[in-house]
Design a protein around this motif. Sequence first.
Motif, PDB file in Angstrom:
ATOM      1  N   ARG A   1       0.822  -1.205   0.000  1.00  0.00           N
ATOM      2  CA  ARG A   1       0.000   0.000   0.000  1.00  0.00           C
ATOM      3  C   ARG A   1       0.861   1.263   0.000  1.00  0.00           C
ATOM      4  O   ARG A   1       0.488   2.279  -0.583  1.00  0.00           O
ATOM      5  N   GLU A   2       2.030   1.196   0.613  1.00  0.00           N
ATOM      6  CA  GLU A   2       2.870   2.396   0.726  1.00  0.00           C
ATOM      7  C   GLU A   2       4.338   1.974   0.826  1.00  0.00           C
ATOM      8  O   GLU A   2       4.674   0.958   1.438  1.00  0.00           O
ATOM      9  N   LEU A   3       5.195   2.786   0.205  1.00  0.00           N
ATOM     10  CA  LEU A   3       6.634   2.546   0.243  1.00  0.00           C
ATOM     11  C   LEU A   3       7.310   3.673   0.998  1.00  0.00           C
ATOM     12  O   LEU A   3       6.983   4.854   0.795  1.00  0.00           O
ATOM     13  N   GLN A   4       8.233   3.333   1.877  1.00  0.00           N
ATOM     14  CA  GLN A   4       9.012   4.324   2.609  1.00  0.00           C
ATOM     15  C   GLN A   4      10.440   4.246   2.100  1.00  0.00           C
ATOM     16  O   GLN A   4      11.119   3.241   2.271  1.00  0.00           O
ATOM     17  N   LEU A   5      10.919   5.327   1.443  1.00  0.00           N
ATOM     18  CA  LEU A   5      12.257   5.341   0.854  1.00  0.00           C
ATOM     19  C   LEU A   5      13.111   6.407   1.506  1.00  0.00           C
ATOM     20  O   LEU A   5      12.669   7.554   1.683  1.00  0.00           O
ATOM     21  N   ALA A   6      14.338   6.041   1.821  1.00  0.00           N
ATOM     22  CA  ALA A   6      15.308   6.989   2.365  1.00  0.00           C
ATOM     23  C   ALA A   6      15.830   7.883   1.240  1.00  0.00           C
ATOM     24  O   ALA A   6      15.605   7.600   0.055  1.00  0.00           O
ATOM     25  N   PRO A   7      16.531   8.966   1.575  1.00  0.00           N
ATOM     26  CA  PRO A   7      17.086   9.834   0.518  1.00  0.00           C
ATOM     27  C   PRO A   7      18.002   9.055  -0.427  1.00  0.00           C
ATOM     28  O   PRO A   7      18.923   8.348   0.004  1.00  0.00           O
ATOM     29  N   GLY A   8      17.707   9.147  -1.740  1.00  0.00           N
ATOM     30  CA  GLY A   8      18.533   8.480  -2.730  1.00  0.00           C
ATOM     31  C   GLY A   8      18.371   6.980  -2.780  1.00  0.00           C
ATOM     32  O   GLY A   8      19.129   6.304  -3.481  1.00  0.00           O
ATOM     33  N   GLU A   9      17.384   6.425  -2.089  1.00  0.00           N
ATOM     34  CA  GLU A   9      17.236   4.966  -2.036  1.00  0.00           C
ATOM     35  C   GLU A   9      16.574   4.426  -3.302  1.00  0.00           C
ATOM     36  O   GLU A   9      15.709   5.067  -3.906  1.00  0.00           O
ATOM     37  N   ILE A  10      16.970   3.210  -3.677  1.00  0.00           N
ATOM     38  CA  ILE A  10      16.412   2.501  -4.821  1.00  0.00           C
ATOM     39  C   ILE A  10      15.832   1.183  -4.316  1.00  0.00           C
ATOM     40  O   ILE A  10      16.521   0.434  -3.615  1.00  0.00           O
ATOM     41  N   VAL A  11      14.589   0.903  -4.656  1.00  0.00           N
ATOM     42  CA  VAL A  11      13.971  -0.360  -4.241  1.00  0.00           C
ATOM     43  C   VAL A  11      13.345  -1.035  -5.458  1.00  0.00           C
ATOM     44  O   VAL A  11      12.857  -0.370  -6.381  1.00  0.00           O
ATOM     45  N   ASP A  12      13.388  -2.365  -5.445  1.00  0.00           N
ATOM     46  CA  ASP A  12      12.700  -3.175  -6.451  1.00  0.00           C
ATOM     47  C   ASP A  12      11.498  -3.824  -5.776  1.00  0.00           C
ATOM     48  O   ASP A  12      11.656  -4.613  -4.820  1.00  0.00           O
ATOM     49  N   VAL A  13      10.314  -3.503  -6.265  1.00  0.00           N
ATOM     50  CA  VAL A  13       9.074  -3.955  -5.632  1.00  0.00           C
ATOM     51  C   VAL A  13       8.394  -4.969  -6.548  1.00  0.00           C
ATOM     52  O   VAL A  13       7.987  -4.619  -7.665  1.00  0.00           O
ATOM     53  N   PRO A  14       8.253  -6.225  -6.109  1.00  0.00           N
ATOM     54  CA  PRO A  14       7.493  -7.195  -6.912  1.00  0.00           C
ATOM     55  C   PRO A  14       5.990  -6.988  -6.703  1.00  0.00           C
ATOM     56  O   PRO A  14       5.513  -6.868  -5.569  1.00  0.00           O
ATOM     57  N   VAL A  15       5.252  -6.898  -7.802  1.00  0.00           N
ATOM     58  CA  VAL A  15       3.804  -6.726  -7.737  1.00  0.00           C
ATOM     59  C   VAL A  15       3.163  -7.690  -8.731  1.00  0.00           C
ATOM     60  O   VAL A  15       3.813  -8.200  -9.654  1.00  0.00           O
ATOM     61  N   SER A  16       1.883  -7.928  -8.525  1.00  0.00           N
ATOM     62  CA  SER A  16       1.120  -8.749  -9.464  1.00  0.00           C
ATOM     63  C   SER A  16      -0.145  -8.014  -9.863  1.00  0.00           C
ATOM     64  O   SER A  16      -0.689  -7.208  -9.098  1.00  0.00           O
ATOM     65  N   VAL A  17      -0.611  -8.287 -11.069  1.00  0.00           N
ATOM     66  CA  VAL A  17      -1.828  -7.675 -11.596  1.00  0.00           C
ATOM     67  C   VAL A  17      -2.737  -8.795 -12.061  1.00  0.00           C
ATOM     68  O   VAL A  17      -2.323  -9.661 -12.861  1.00  0.00           O
ATOM     69  N   ALA A  18      -3.960  -8.810 -11.582  1.00  0.00           N
ATOM     70  CA  ALA A  18      -4.926  -9.855 -11.927  1.00  0.00           C
ATOM     71  C   ALA A  18      -6.019  -9.280 -12.806  1.00  0.00           C
ATOM     72  O   ALA A  18      -6.476  -8.143 -12.603  1.00  0.00           O
ATOM     73  N   LEU A  19      -6.465 -10.096 -13.781  1.00  0.00           N
ATOM     74  CA  LEU A  19      -7.570  -9.706 -14.659  1.00  0.00           C
ATOM     75  C   LEU A  19      -8.877 -10.064 -13.979  1.00  0.00           C
ATOM     76  O   LEU A  19      -9.122 -11.224 -13.621  1.00  0.00           O
ATOM     77  N   LEU A  20      -9.750  -9.062 -13.768  1.00  0.00           N
ATOM     78  CA  LEU A  20     -10.970  -9.287 -13.008  1.00  0.00           C
ATOM     79  C   LEU A  20     -12.022 -10.040 -13.804  1.00  0.00           C
ATOM     80  O   LEU A  20     -12.665 -10.962 -13.295  1.00  0.00           O
ATOM     81  N   ASP A  21     -12.235  -9.664 -15.045  1.00  0.00           N
ATOM     82  CA  ASP A  21     -13.284 -10.290 -15.856  1.00  0.00           C
ATOM     83  C   ASP A  21     -12.654 -11.396 -16.702  1.00  0.00           C
ATOM     84  O   ASP A  21     -11.967 -11.115 -17.686  1.00  0.00           O
ATOM     85  N   GLN A  22     -12.866 -12.638 -16.323  1.00  0.00           N
ATOM     86  CA  GLN A  22     -12.244 -13.741 -17.041  1.00  0.00           C
ATOM     87  C   GLN A  22     -12.827 -13.940 -18.436  1.00  0.00           C
ATOM     88  O   GLN A  22     -12.226 -14.611 -19.276  1.00  0.00           O
ATOM     89  N   ALA A  23     -13.999 -13.379 -18.674  1.00  0.00           N
ATOM     90  CA  ALA A  23     -14.610 -13.527 -19.995  1.00  0.00           C
ATOM     91  C   ALA A  23     -13.982 -12.587 -21.015  1.00  0.00           C
ATOM     92  O   ALA A  23     -14.236 -12.692 -22.211  1.00  0.00           O
ATOM     93  N   GLU A  24     -13.197 -11.644 -20.502  1.00  0.00           N
ATOM     94  CA  GLU A  24     -12.600 -10.654 -21.399  1.00  0.00           C
ATOM     95  C   GLU A  24     -11.175 -11.065 -21.754  1.00  0.00           C
ATOM     96  O   GLU A  24     -10.375 -11.428 -20.884  1.00  0.00           O
ATOM     97  N   SER A  25     -10.887 -11.071 -23.020  1.00  0.00           N
ATOM     98  CA  SER A  25      -9.535 -11.400 -23.472  1.00  0.00           C
ATOM     99  C   SER A  25      -8.744 -10.111 -23.594  1.00  0.00           C
ATOM    100  O   SER A  25      -9.156  -9.183 -24.292  1.00  0.00           O
TER     101      SER A  25
END
Length: 469
Positions: A414-438
């Motif tokens: 929900r929220e990322l806390q980054l220090a000055p000059g910090e670099i982070v790699d955030v793994p995320v996933s995206v799901a398709l809500l309507d399975q009938a839609e291609s």
Amino acid sequence: MNDRIPVTLIETLDARTPIRLTPAQAGGPIHTRSFTGRFRDLRRIGAGLLLALFFATQWLTWEGRQAVLWDLGRQQFHIFGATFWPQDFILLSALLIIAAFGLFFITVLAGRAWCGYACPQSIWTWIFMWAERVTEGDRHQRIKLDAASWSVGKLARRSAKHSFWLAVSLATAVAFIGYFTPVRTLVADLFNLQLGLTEAFWLFFFTAATYLNAGWLREKVCVHMCPYSRFQSVMFDPDTLVISYDAARGEQRGARRKDSDPRAQGLGDCIDCTLCVQVCPTGIDIRDGLQLDCLSCGACIDACDSVMDKMGYARGLVRYTSERALTGGRTRLLRPRLVGYAAALLVMIGAFTWALAERPQLSLDVTRDRTLYRENQHGQIENMYSLKVINKTQQARRYQIRLDDERFELHAPRELQLAPGEIVDVPVSVALLDQAESVAGELRFAVSDAAEPERQVSAPSTFIAPRVR
């Protein structure tokens, strides 16, 4: 049949007139004479300010860190309160283009004024020549020392000179490397003989380069190695201010008594003292006309003006002037080429300032996982992504990730806390809500500052799902 090409003798030299070569023409070492004058003072003031800027800036601190530091290891370039990243490389390119146009503008206006007053090669050469005068004496003493056989005195003077050169070269190398590695740590490691291999190599390299360039090569760098000396003359026009000898006033040159009337002797104002040659760092005779080797440093002007003062003549026999003014015309400052360069320079500076002010302080890069797709526990088609978020500010910031597309559901912190000059790699996933839609198209991630939502960046990617039959 006689096939020989006829030759017409146009001019002959009087055998009684000695041919006098300048140091540059003779190929020997150039020993400059000490002198005073307003252009020397101007050059010293300018060089002093530039040297102070170069040697002192890396010792300044800003919010607990070195104020100016190009941290290559972390790929961060700190300039006081601003931090630049590799993504900002376009700004460096723009700055170099602005510097090039600034050089063009100066060249059209005043010839090689950059070379004479601000070029590092010229500044360090003058420093090394000053060291020569301190350790070996003025011009005639150095010439005499060169011709003398080796002795304890000569060895001591030469050793003092080269020690001085090496000390300046080492200080220059430390100052330069101090912009790429913390200078306080570098100096401490140097005195404790605990330098790493990389720092030791570059310290040796830049010390040797400074010693060779300013001590041995000197004018050869300006004349033979610097590309600017080759193309700058094509930028001149009849109104460009260059150092020139007023031949109409100075000829016929020759020695005379101070209280004599030169016109009665058929002489001009030039007394042929050759002081203009003796003070020239490239060893040329400015009376031979505009030359490739001239740095526009004004040394010959100072020397000639001092002679004119002693003789009671008007100054300006050698002066900054234009080709048009030498032929009796009037120098035009406002001319199309100069105005064009000035206008382009102002526009580019304005655009660069705007780009610098509007530079995003947040960076987002999206990389899609190589797996095409997968089915999650809810039976939804899901794609995986890696979001690289960079906090480019010098303060800790909170960021929020979102996906503005109702067809998808984002699973991310929900929220990322980054220090000055910090670099982070955030793994995320995206799901398709309507399975009938291609769906097999573009979607866009956005990251915004929690405190200032208007500050946000976005990056596109693709979503892949099976085709619905």
